[in-house]
Design a protein around this motif. Structure first.
Motif: not given
Length: 163
Positions: A7-10, A35-38, A60-63, A145-148
């Motif tokens: 999931x890292x990235x945009x 979404x931008x994930x790190x 925002x989400x923290x995992x 949610x469909x992420x591309x």
């Protein structure tokens, strides 16, 4: 650990959300997101921020991964209320599908909440949320949610995945 490294990235996101939950509604609204994930803690943690430009809000989400229990805890917050929401969703990935659960409330009604992460590839992913009010006998999916992956990251991700 590392389950959310994909999931890292945009990501560009197509959101489909029920307008009204737990009332038998079949009326969906659709809206975009970015979404931008790190990652952090060497794959044991992930953070993402999502903007909903047509809604004028963001979240925002923290995992966090618990290695002793081999489970993730997922926490959500949004710009509408500025609160780190509780309880966290807790679960794990099995055979490439992540399932996470929590006992929560929706408009004062107790619900069992479920997140499912599926259809994961280098360029796509699917997330959905569902509620159950009958002890997990039935579920109402209320947000998908469909992420591309954003195009500027495609070549970088392909290189990492092919290693």
């Amino acid at each position: 650990m590392g389950d959310f490294d994909f999931f890292k990235g945009t990501w560009n996101v197509v959101n489909r959300r029920l307008r009204k939950r737990l009332v038998g509604s079949e009326e969906w609204e659709e809206f975009p997101g970015v979404s931008v994930a790190h990652g952090f803690f060497g794959g044991g943690g992930h953070f993402d921020e999502i903007a909903f430009p047509t809604k004028g809000s963001s979240g925002a989400t923290i995992r966090i991964f618990d290695p002793a229990r081999e489970e993730w805890s997922i926490y959500w917050m949004n710009s509408d209320n500025g609160v780190l929401e509780q309880p966290p969703m807790v679960g794990r990935f099995v055979d490439g599908v992540g399932r996470f659960y929590a006992d929560d409330q929706h408009e004062g009604q107790p619900v069992r909440c479920r997140f499912i992460w599926s259809d994961i590839s280098a360029t796509t992913a699917r997330w959905e949320q569902a509620f159950s009010t009958d002890g997990e006998q039935t579920w109402e999916t209320n947000w998908i949610m469909i992420f591309t992956r954003a195009s500027d990251q495609l070549s970088e991700t392909a290189a990492v995945v092919s290693r």
